[in-house]
Motif scaffolding. Structure first.
Motif, short mmCIF file in Angstrom:
data_model
loop_
_atom_site.label_atom_id
_atom_site.label_comp_id
_atom_site.label_asym_id
_atom_site.label_seq_id
_atom_site.Cartn_x
_atom_site.Cartn_y
_atom_site.Cartn_z
N LEU A 563 -3.03 -15.70 -1.87
CA LEU A 563 -4.27 -15.07 -1.42
C LEU A 563 -4.98 -14.48 -2.64
O LEU A 563 -4.43 -13.61 -3.31
CB LEU A 563 -3.95 -13.97 -0.41
CG LEU A 563 -5.10 -13.36 0.37
CD1 LEU A 563 -5.84 -14.42 1.18
CD2 LEU A 563 -4.60 -12.25 1.28
N PRO A 564 -6.18 -14.96 -2.97
CA PRO A 564 -6.87 -14.43 -4.15
C PRO A 564 -7.13 -12.93 -4.04
O PRO A 564 -7.39 -12.41 -2.95
CB PRO A 564 -8.18 -15.22 -4.17
CG PRO A 564 -7.89 -16.49 -3.44
CD PRO A 564 -6.92 -16.10 -2.37
N ARG A 565 -7.06 -12.27 -5.16
CA ARG A 565 -7.26 -10.82 -5.22
C ARG A 565 -8.63 -10.45 -4.66
O ARG A 565 -9.64 -11.07 -4.95
CB ARG A 565 -7.13 -10.37 -6.68
CG ARG A 565 -7.26 -8.90 -6.90
CD ARG A 565 -7.03 -8.56 -8.36
NE ARG A 565 -5.63 -8.73 -8.73
CZ ARG A 565 -5.20 -9.56 -9.67
NH1 ARG A 565 -6.06 -10.31 -10.35
NH2 ARG A 565 -3.92 -9.65 -9.96
N LEU A 853 -4.30 -32.36 -0.18
CA LEU A 853 -4.36 -30.92 -0.02
C LEU A 853 -4.82 -30.27 -1.32
O LEU A 853 -4.36 -30.63 -2.41
CB LEU A 853 -3.01 -30.35 0.41
CG LEU A 853 -2.49 -30.81 1.78
CD1 LEU A 853 -1.22 -30.05 2.13
CD2 LEU A 853 -3.54 -30.62 2.86
N ARG A 854 -5.70 -29.31 -1.20
CA ARG A 854 -6.24 -28.60 -2.36
C ARG A 854 -5.98 -27.10 -2.21
O ARG A 854 -5.98 -26.57 -1.11
CB ARG A 854 -7.74 -28.84 -2.48
CG ARG A 854 -8.12 -30.31 -2.70
CD ARG A 854 -7.72 -30.77 -4.09
NE ARG A 854 -8.14 -32.14 -4.37
CZ ARG A 854 -7.34 -33.19 -4.33
NH1 ARG A 854 -6.05 -33.02 -4.02
NH2 ARG A 854 -7.78 -34.39 -4.61
N SER A 855 -5.75 -26.44 -3.33
CA SER A 855 -5.64 -24.98 -3.34
C SER A 855 -7.00 -24.39 -3.67
O SER A 855 -7.95 -25.10 -4.05
CB SER A 855 -4.61 -24.53 -4.38
OG SER A 855 -5.10 -24.81 -5.69
N ALA A 856 -7.12 -23.07 -3.53
CA ALA A 856 -8.37 -22.41 -3.89
C ALA A 856 -8.70 -22.63 -5.37
O ALA A 856 -9.86 -22.86 -5.74
CB ALA A 856 -8.27 -20.91 -3.58
N SER A 857 -7.67 -22.61 -6.21
CA SER A 857 -7.90 -22.86 -7.64
C SER A 857 -8.38 -24.27 -7.88
O SER A 857 -9.19 -24.52 -8.79
CB SER A 857 -6.61 -22.60 -8.41
OG SER A 857 -6.19 -21.26 -8.26
N ASP A 858 -7.89 -25.22 -7.08
CA ASP A 858 -8.34 -26.60 -7.24
C ASP A 858 -9.82 -26.75 -6.89
O ASP A 858 -10.54 -27.54 -7.51
CB ASP A 858 -7.52 -27.53 -6.35
CG ASP A 858 -6.05 -27.59 -6.76
OD1 ASP A 858 -5.78 -27.37 -7.95
OD2 ASP A 858 -5.21 -27.86 -5.90
N LEU A 859 -10.29 -25.99 -5.89
CA LEU A 859 -11.71 -26.07 -5.52
C LEU A 859 -12.59 -25.60 -6.67
O LEU A 859 -13.67 -26.15 -6.90
CB LEU A 859 -11.98 -25.23 -4.27
CG LEU A 859 -11.32 -25.66 -2.97
CD1 LEU A 859 -11.83 -24.81 -1.81
CD2 LEU A 859 -11.55 -27.13 -2.69
N VAL A 860 -12.13 -24.59 -7.39
CA VAL A 860 -12.88 -24.12 -8.55
C VAL A 860 -12.79 -25.14 -9.68
O VAL A 860 -13.79 -25.54 -10.28
CB VAL A 860 -12.36 -22.75 -9.01
CG1 VAL A 860 -13.06 -22.31 -10.29
CG2 VAL A 860 -12.56 -21.70 -7.91
N ALA A 861 -11.56 -25.60 -9.97
CA ALA A 861 -11.36 -26.51 -11.10
C ALA A 861 -12.09 -27.84 -10.91
O ALA A 861 -12.48 -28.47 -11.90
CB ALA A 861 -9.87 -26.76 -11.30
#
Length: 865
Positions: A563-565, A853-861
């Motif tokens: 869960l992002p900060r 499947l993508r993580s939140a970091s993947d959506l940014v990257a």
């Protein structure tokens, strides 16, 4: 049903199966399936395994169940035990969780002061072979081992206490004072499955494991920002499992994440026998001098983020030459700039690299180190060579006694100090990331009528900026047109997630300039998203608006749910929220006392109470603490709990509850063998069921930083929401207690709440909307109440206009969710076609074997230009 935790041999690095299980929800089985129909015994074994998995909050897919049933009984037993052990380690269920009061919360003293007074009187007045000073009973007082405190067996119930009643240190399990505890009433047969429920899928056999490990490795190598500690640990496992030092066809030509690159290059150099292959690959990927310093730090056991200094280990001669060759091939002015960022570390590195020994072969590298060290020039051969190299290098001055290289940063800072915007834009344009980071400052210096040159420079720089920098600037600039926040919050780079708060003395931005800058940055995000694979239908959950796009991941805690900060989510359903803490001492830490505490505030952030070791019960049992354990020797360690009844807290005027973990005797968390905390949602009375129920764990995070105080989360009691903070609180001295830090906690929590609610950080919901608008023809928005709205992109409508229209009251003809090949979900609770790309905070039934499947970091990257 009582679930027994299964343990697995501890190691400093998780297995490849454990990493893929956590990242993909995939289970890999041996190639030993039977060709005959499964027998009754195998089916019974699978049924028992399913039951154990449900007790941990997991289900299994039909293909996985079929594959498990086809295994021979020994293989099924081995695979099942390993699977349960990995999940128990993730949940924290592989540890003993016996609280001080074993019948917690029922047996926790109602009067904390009276309980403390009895303990003090026993310490001061109790004498051996004398009647109890509290109750007068003869023959009931005996010392306990190993603390030797004199304890009255009549006053203190050995069936309820799990430690010495006087000092609360763990005592010898064989001590006669400890008696078997009475059985806790069984939990109800029906218990809700957790919000973070996941359906485990069949990954396949060894070949599939290797292929999926390679996929996960590629995903991490594509990240543009610093990896979280959890991802960094996974990277090490995946490199060992899917990397190959002899054949480097798996290694991308460019690794965009600087810290990730340092980890990978250091891994390549672990074996000198592979240097003929790995050294050229390493030097080809060094593009800045800091890449070399990061590499040397990782090789020496340090941090690639260079947040702390580390003693550089010996550099083998072939590597020494290769690194100097790489430095020699870079622009000397940029190298000099990088060297001046970390001068002391570079001077130490120069001794290991023997820079001047190779001055003839790598003259430009020698030149910049001579400038760094202010080497005095004379008539010797080295000085003659340095002067000749300086004359052949633009911008370098060797006319005096030393080499002087103009520094980029000094040009920028001098221009900004003089309010010379054109003078600052010239060097900043060469480093677009720095230009975007300083956008607010440049717009303020320009004044309302002089912002066009800055905006023009922004238009040129935006396509060349890392996505995390782009999103950070977007949120920061747009929030500067709103009323000022209570204060300015910084998250500086460092070993721990510290938040610094100061008064915001900046002048407001011109609304027109801020609006145009926001438009430029938003359009750039949409442009980059539009270059990604397209889809006919995309679906996104409106609830993602509460989740913050990830930032400062370098200091993010390893957690069960990533869960992002700053993210805010509805609290899981349950009668009671139970916070938990577990820790175990190490030889380095010695006796360590961690304390789980909750500070309670009203709507004006006024402190109205605590639930901690100083106050075990708050209100009418609205908050109950399990008791203060003051030591945690291996192998069992120690655990503390706090139960929160939200209805009772609200009735007492509590608006906010801030959870915090303190190291009472100031031992850093990093020195402990094991330390973690988390949150459970209890749907049965607290007096029934196991104290620690793996099925009800909603979040679990590690305490591994160098800090002494962790503030994981904030609860909005009336709003029934939880905001994930994951920050360290600065403390000094020792004997930490929550009531002593209540004012500081209020300031920290209030400012962080204001920051994350202001829009100064882009939400994951916004990022998902921009992805959907730029990539899909139809976008379905699922709302909190279960309804859905559909928006269809018109023939002449650009992505900017389409994104602005999504969420408007007027909607288009509905589309079918089953056609969605792009999905951005809070929970993976809808069927998606094979090959669809999906993000879900809680993966639910999404199968990594059929979906991307993508993580939140993947959506940014994925927005990297």
């Amino acid at each position: 049903m009582t679930t027994t935790a299964t343990t697995i041999t501890a190691s400093s690095q998780r297995s490849l199966d454990a990493v893929l299980l956590q990242r993909r929800g995939s289970v890999y089985l041996p190639d030993s399936a039977s060709s005959t129909a499964p027998d009754v015994l195998a089916l019974a074994g699978v049924t028992l395994l399913e039951s154990d998995l449900i007790d941990r909050g997991y289900l299994i897919s039909a293909p996985l169940r079929e594959a498990l049933a086809a295994l021979p009984s020994p293989a099924l037993a081995t695979s099942g035990a390993a699977l349960l052990a990995h999940l128990d380690a993730d949940l924290g269920a592989d540890r003993d969780h016996t609280p001080l009061f074993r019948r917690f919360p029922q047996s926790v003293p109602a009067d904390t002061l009276a309980f403390w007074t009895d303990r003090v009187l026993a310490v001061l007045l109790q004498a051996p072979e004398q009647p109890c000073v509290l109750c007068g009973t003869r023959g009931s007082v005996h010392p306990v081992s190993p603390c030797a405190h004199l304890v009255c067996r009549a006053c203190f119930d050995g069936a309820d206490f799990s430690a010495c009643p006087i000092c609360h240190r763990r005592i010898d399990p064989a001590d006669p004072f400890l008696r078997p505890a009475s059985a806790r009433p069984a939990a109800s047969t029906w218990r809700a499955l957790p919000t973070r429920l996941r359906v485990l899928s069949l990954g396949g056999g060894p070949t599939a494991r290797q292929s999926h490990a390679a996929d996960e490795l590629t995903t991490l190598l594509d990240r543009t920002g610093a990896l979280s500690p959890q991802d960094a640990d996974d990277l090490a496992v995946l490199l060992d499992g899917a990397g190959d030092r002899e054949t480097l066809d798996w290694l991308p030509a460019q690794i965009p994440g600087r810290e990730t690159k340092a980890r990978v290059l250091a891994w390549l150099l672990d074996y000198r026998a592979c240097y003929p292959t790995t050294l050229p690959a390493v030097t080809e990927r060094i593009t800045t001098a800091t890449d070399v310093l990061r590499l040397l730090a990782v090789r020496s056991g340090g941090d690639p983020g260079l947040t702390s200094a580390v003693r550089i280990t010996t550099v083998p001669r072939p590597l020494r030459r290769a690194l100097l060759q790489a430095l020699d091939g870079l622009d000397p002015q940029f190298v000099a700039e990088d060297l001046h960022r970390y001068p002391l570390r570079w001077k130490a590195a120069a001794e290991r690299l023997h820079v001047f020994e190779y001055a003839d072969r790598f003259p430009r590298a020698a030149l910049v180190f001579a400038a760094l060290r202010s080497t005095q020039l004379g008539d010797d051969d080295l000085s003659t060579g340095l002067r000749a190299t300086a004359r052949a290098t633009d911008g370098v001055d060797a006319g005096g006694d030393t080499i002087r290289v103009p520094l980029w940063a000094s040009q920028v800072e001098t221009a900004l100090a003089a309010a010379d915007v054109p003078g600052a834009l010239a060097p900043l344009s060469r480093r677009p990331g720095e230009l975007v980071r300083r956008l607010d400052h440049l717009l303020r210096l320009s004044g309302p009528n002089g912002t066009e040159p800055v905006l023009a420079a922004l238009r040129a720089a935006a396509p060349r900026v890392a996505p995390a920098v782009l999103l950070s600037a977007l949120g920061a600039v747009r929030s500067r047109t709103q009323p000022p926040l209570p204060g300015r919050v910084f998250f500086p780079k460092g070993e721990t997630a510290r938040a610094y708060i100061t008064q915001d003395e900046r002048a407001p931005l011109d609304p027109g300039a801020a609006e145009e800058a926001t438009r430029i940055l938003t359009d750039e995000v949409l442009r980059r998203a539009g270059a990604l694979p397209t889809a006919d239908v995309a679906v996104l959950d409106a609830e993602l608006d509460g989740i913050i796009a990830p930032f400062a991941e370098r200091t993010a805690s390893r957690a069960l749910v990533t869960l992002p900060r700053g993210s805010e989510l509805p609290l899981p359903d349950g009668r009671t929220l139970r916070l938990f803490l577990h820790w175990m001492e190490s030889a380095e830490s010695g006796r360590t006392d961690l304390d789980l505490s909750v500070a309670l505030f009203n709507e004006r952030w006024e402190h109205i109470g605590t639930c901690a070791y100083t106050n075990l019960r708050f209100g009418n049992d609205a908050a109950v603490h399990s008791g203060d354990l003051t030591s945690a020797p291996p192998p069992h360690g120690a655990s503390e709990f706090v139960d929160l009844d939200l209805d009772k807290l609200a009735a007492l005027g509590v608006r906010y509850a801030v959870a915090v973990v303190y190291s009472f005797n100031n031992i850093p968390f990093v020195q402990l063998d094991d330390a973690f905390a988390g949150l459970m949602a209890r749907d049965e009375p607290g007096t029934t069921g196991a104290v620690f129920d793996a099925r009800q764990v909603e979040q679990r995070y590690d305490l591994t930083s160098a800090s002494r105080a962790s503030v994981p989360l904030l609860l909005d009691i009336p709003g029934r929401t939880m905001r994930w903070l994951d920050v360290a609180q600065g403390v000094t001295g020792t004997h930490h207690a929550v009531h002593r830090h209540a004012d500081d906690l209020a300031v920290l929590a209030e400012h962080l709440t204001a920051l994350f609610a202001s829009g100064a950080r882009v939400s994951l919901g916004e990022l998902a909307l921009w992805h959907a608008a730029a990539r899909a023809r139809s976008v379905i928005v699922r709302h909190h109440d279960g309804s859905a709205s559909t928006y269809q992109r018109q023939p002449q409508e650009d992505a900017t206009a389409f994104a602005a229209r999504i969420g408007a009251p007027h909607t288009d003809d509905p589309a079918d969710l089953r056609d969605a090949s792009l999905a951005y979900l809070l929970r993976g609770d809808i069927p998606l076609p094979a090959g669809a790309e999906a993000y879900a905070l809680h993966a639910g039934g999404l199968d990594a074997g059929t979906l991307r499947l993508r993580s939140a970091s993947d959506l940014v990257a994925s927005l990297a230009s």
